[in-house]
Scaffold this motif. Structure first.
Motif, PDB file in Angstrom:
ATOM      1  N   ALA A   1       0.823  -1.208   0.000  1.00 31.52           N
ATOM      2  CA  ALA A   1       0.000   0.000   0.000  1.00 31.52           C
ATOM      3  C   ALA A   1       0.858   1.259   0.000  1.00 31.52           C
ATOM      4  O   ALA A   1       0.490   2.264  -0.609  1.00 31.52           O
ATOM      5  CB  ALA A   1      -0.927   0.001   1.206  1.00 31.52           C
ATOM      6  N   LEU A   2       2.006   1.190   0.655  1.00 31.98           N
ATOM      7  CA  LEU A   2       2.855   2.373   0.771  1.00 31.98           C
ATOM      8  C   LEU A   2       3.552   2.738  -0.531  1.00 31.98           C
ATOM      9  O   LEU A   2       4.133   3.816  -0.637  1.00 31.98           O
ATOM     10  CB  LEU A   2       3.870   2.172   1.896  1.00 31.98           C
ATOM     11  N   THR A   3       3.463   1.864  -1.528  1.00 32.43           N
ATOM     12  CA  THR A   3       4.057   2.181  -2.833  1.00 32.43           C
ATOM     13  C   THR A   3       3.034   2.819  -3.783  1.00 32.43           C
ATOM     14  O   THR A   3       3.399   3.236  -4.873  1.00 32.43           O
ATOM     15  CB  THR A   3       4.627   0.912  -3.501  1.00 32.43           C
ATOM     16  N   MET A   4       1.783   2.914  -3.361  1.00 33.11           N
ATOM     17  CA  MET A   4       0.732   3.490  -4.202  1.00 33.11           C
ATOM     18  C   MET A   4       0.823   5.009  -4.223  1.00 33.11           C
ATOM     19  O   MET A   4       1.320   5.632  -3.278  1.00 33.11           O
ATOM     20  CB  MET A   4      -0.650   3.088  -3.680  1.00 33.11           C
ATOM     21  N   ARG A   5       0.297   5.571  -5.315  1.00 35.51           N
ATOM     22  CA  ARG A   5       0.191   7.035  -5.389  1.00 35.51           C
ATOM     23  C   ARG A   5      -0.827   7.479  -4.350  1.00 35.51           C
ATOM     24  O   ARG A   5      -1.809   6.785  -4.080  1.00 35.51           O
ATOM     25  CB  ARG A   5      -0.264   7.452  -6.784  1.00 35.51           C
ATOM     26  N   PRO A   6      -0.636   8.651  -3.749  1.00 31.92           N
ATOM     27  CA  PRO A   6      -1.544   9.106  -2.691  1.00 31.92           C
ATOM     28  C   PRO A   6      -3.012   9.142  -3.110  1.00 31.92           C
ATOM     29  O   PRO A   6      -3.878   8.728  -2.340  1.00 31.92           O
ATOM     30  CB  PRO A   6      -1.031  10.506  -2.354  1.00 31.92           C
ATOM     31  N   ASP A   7      -3.318   9.623  -4.316  1.00 26.11           N
ATOM     32  CA  ASP A   7      -4.722   9.690  -4.721  1.00 26.11           C
ATOM     33  C   ASP A   7      -5.311   8.296  -4.930  1.00 26.11           C
ATOM     34  O   ASP A   7      -6.484   8.055  -4.640  1.00 26.11           O
ATOM     35  CB  ASP A   7      -4.922  10.576  -5.951  1.00 26.11           C
ATOM     36  N   ASP A   8      -4.497   7.340  -5.408  1.00 21.92           N
ATOM     37  CA  ASP A   8      -4.970   5.965  -5.553  1.00 21.92           C
ATOM     38  C   ASP A   8      -5.201   5.311  -4.190  1.00 21.92           C
ATOM     39  O   ASP A   8      -6.184   4.596  -3.994  1.00 21.92           O
ATOM     40  CB  ASP A   8      -3.973   5.122  -6.358  1.00 21.92           C
ATOM     41  N   LEU A   9      -4.299   5.575  -3.269  1.00 22.61           N
ATOM     42  CA  LEU A   9      -4.431   5.029  -1.915  1.00 22.61           C
ATOM     43  C   LEU A   9      -5.681   5.605  -1.233  1.00 22.61           C
ATOM     44  O   LEU A   9      -6.455   4.866  -0.616  1.00 22.61           O
ATOM     45  CB  LEU A   9      -3.178   5.340  -1.091  1.00 22.61           C
ATOM     46  N   ALA A  10      -5.897   6.900  -1.388  1.00 23.95           N
ATOM     47  CA  ALA A  10      -7.080   7.532  -0.795  1.00 23.95           C
ATOM     48  C   ALA A  10      -8.358   6.943  -1.377  1.00 23.95           C
ATOM     49  O   ALA A  10      -9.310   6.656  -0.642  1.00 23.95           O
ATOM     50  CB  ALA A  10      -7.042   9.041  -1.010  1.00 23.95           C
TER      51      ALA A  10
END
Length: 95
Positions: free
Chosen positions: A37-46
């Motif tokens: 999860a920590l490798t995801m882009r912030p908007d994708d993670l959100a």
């Protein structure tokens, strides 16, 4: 007893290294990320977190409804306005 059962409801949803736990009201009570999860882009993670919260909230609400239907008579629970019995007639005082 009913209140305690409803208060204890928690539902979890997980995907792509994110785990969300919500209460009956859909409020997140736990959130965990793994390295994926920590490798995801912030908007994708959100977006993923919002989707998981919505999924877990729907599951928690379904469980809450199931608990209530064990207690509340079926004719009172979830009836639409067309299904509800009419209110009792009000007697007016004749002075």
């Amino acid at each position: 007893m009913l209140g305690e059962r409803l208060d204890a409801i928690r539902r979890e949803a997980s995907a792509e290294g994110v785990t969300v736990v919500v209460d009956l009201h859909g409020k997140p009570v736990d959130l965990a990320f793994d390295r994926t999860a920590l490798t995801m882009r912030p908007d994708d993670l959100a977006a993923l977190v919002r989707g998981l919260v919505a999924q877990a909230a729907a599951d928690a609400l379904a469980e809450g409804i199931a608990v209530l239907t064990e207690t509340v008579p079926a004719h009172l629970f979830g009836a639409t306005s067309e299904e509800r019995p009419p209110p009792p007639a009000v007697r007016r005082a004749s002075w």
